[in-house]
Design an enzyme around this catalytic site. Sequence first.
Site, short mmCIF file in Angstrom:
data_model
loop_
_atom_site.label_atom_id
_atom_site.label_comp_id
_atom_site.label_asym_id
_atom_site.label_seq_id
_atom_site.Cartn_x
_atom_site.Cartn_y
_atom_site.Cartn_z
N LYS A 293 0.32 3.42 -3.13
CA LYS A 293 -0.84 4.30 -3.16
C LYS A 293 -0.39 5.66 -3.07
O LYS A 293 -1.19 6.43 -3.74
CB LYS A 293 -1.66 3.68 -2.08
CG LYS A 293 -2.51 2.51 -2.36
CD LYS A 293 -3.55 1.94 -1.10
CE LYS A 293 -3.54 0.57 -1.48
NZ LYS A 293 -4.31 -0.23 -0.32
N TYR B 289 -4.02 -3.24 -10.24
CA TYR B 289 -3.93 -2.81 -8.54
C TYR B 289 -2.92 -3.83 -7.95
O TYR B 289 -2.09 -3.29 -7.17
CB TYR B 289 -5.27 -2.57 -7.92
CG TYR B 289 -5.24 -2.63 -6.59
CD1 TYR B 289 -5.04 -1.45 -5.69
CD2 TYR B 289 -5.23 -3.67 -5.62
CE1 TYR B 289 -5.23 -1.41 -4.28
CE2 TYR B 289 -5.27 -3.86 -4.34
CZ TYR B 289 -5.02 -2.53 -3.60
OH TYR B 289 -5.07 -2.53 -2.23
N VAL C 200 1.26 -3.74 3.75
CA VAL C 200 1.11 -5.06 4.60
C VAL C 200 2.57 -5.80 4.26
O VAL C 200 2.53 -6.86 5.14
CB VAL C 200 -0.08 -5.93 4.23
CG1 VAL C 200 -1.31 -5.20 4.93
CG2 VAL C 200 -0.29 -6.18 2.63
N TYR D 179 -4.52 3.72 8.13
CA TYR D 179 -5.82 3.13 8.25
C TYR D 179 -6.42 3.59 9.92
O TYR D 179 -6.15 4.61 10.04
CB TYR D 179 -5.97 1.55 7.99
CG TYR D 179 -5.15 1.23 6.86
CD1 TYR D 179 -5.53 1.78 5.46
CD2 TYR D 179 -3.98 0.63 6.88
CE1 TYR D 179 -4.72 1.37 4.47
CE2 TYR D 179 -3.05 0.34 6.08
CZ TYR D 179 -3.63 0.72 4.63
OH TYR D 179 -2.83 0.55 3.64
N SER E 102 0.73 -1.41 0.06
CA SER E 102 0.22 -0.09 -0.11
C SER E 102 0.81 1.14 0.13
O SER E 102 0.32 2.38 -0.27
CB SER E 102 -0.91 0.14 1.15
OG SER E 102 -2.17 -0.84 0.89
N1 GLN Z 1 -2.33 -5.31 -1.82
C1 GLN Z 1 -2.87 -5.20 -0.32
C2 GLN Z 1 -4.42 -5.60 -0.52
O1 GLN Z 1 -4.99 -4.90 -1.26
C3 GLN Z 1 -2.39 -4.02 0.01
C4 GLN Z 1 -3.09 -3.71 1.56
C5 GLN Z 1 -2.11 -3.00 2.30
O2 GLN Z 1 -0.93 -2.82 2.17
N2 GLN Z 1 -2.69 -2.24 3.47
O3 GLN Z 1 -4.72 -6.13 0.57
#
Ligand code: GLN
Length: 305
Positions: A68, A192, A258, A240, A65
């Site tokens: 992003k 994605y 993650v 988050y 993430s």
């Molecule tokens: N690719 C992961 C997902 O969509 C990214 C989530 C994350 O890093 N928080 O679940």
Amino acid sequence: MTDALKTFLTDLDLDIRAQGDWGQVADYIPELGRIDPAQFGIAVALPGGGMVSAGQARQRFSIQSVSKVFSLACVLGRIGEQIWTRVGREPSGQRFDSILALEHENGRPRNPFINAGALVTTDELLTGRAPKETLAETLGFLRAAAEDDDIHIDKAVARSEAATGHRNAALAHYLKSCDNLRNPPEITLGTYVHQCAIEMTCEQLARAGRVIAQLPGAPRMLTPLKARRISALMMMCGHYDGSGDFAFRVGLPAKSGVGGGILLIAPGQASIAIWSPGLDGYGNSRMGSHAAERLAHHMGWSVFG
Ligand code: GLN
């Protein structure tokens, strides 16, 4: 300053390894579930091109993430403010993959850093382009920002997430049903997961973050206003439903993934990347957050003065 910082980071690395309270790896993506949680790296990019690092700062990891932030930067470069008709800029207070708010808010995700919001920014980036070109744009941004072309996608991680990503598929289909996805859900999802599967080292990520920190000597790829706005979103939404606690403890805009990565921005002072793949209950790096707190306090870096 760099010698003192090097000593601090080296001691921090030893302390973290001695503590060994690593957390759980993200095993909902099977390929990430195989990673040893007992790993740690940290890199600090400084004004004028300096780089100080410790631990496994040259080991590649899945940025997940953290990507992003950079896909949002690409979207802002392409269509600017128009993106806010499709996605909000409020903290979600919910898990990164939650579908709850999406129904209440008619398919307009709360912010671009939760999964639903990032699906929308990726979908926007796909406008008029094939998935390959879209991924090349995000990768190109990262390579230019890091001034390093050796940044790639780990296809095994992308495949692993594509095979098991039922929640993200649910989010994409829900967005489509609300008319907030332009492409077929499979196309947006496929793009994605590849974007999330970009691999970088802490040193590369810290270098890329210089464009957001607006460090002297960094490539000028973002206007000061865009950098400020991206930083504001990182502060409010980057961790988050753990964003408030992270702001309280660390006081710097930051984005987690993650894969265990965290990118932190000390505007005008430093861009920091930390990696430790064991996660806490929010899906944020456990030892990475701890290290961020220690570093920010030690250096007196905080956007709150
Ligand atoms: N690719 C992961 C997902 O969509 C990214 C989530 C994350 O890093 N928080 O679940």
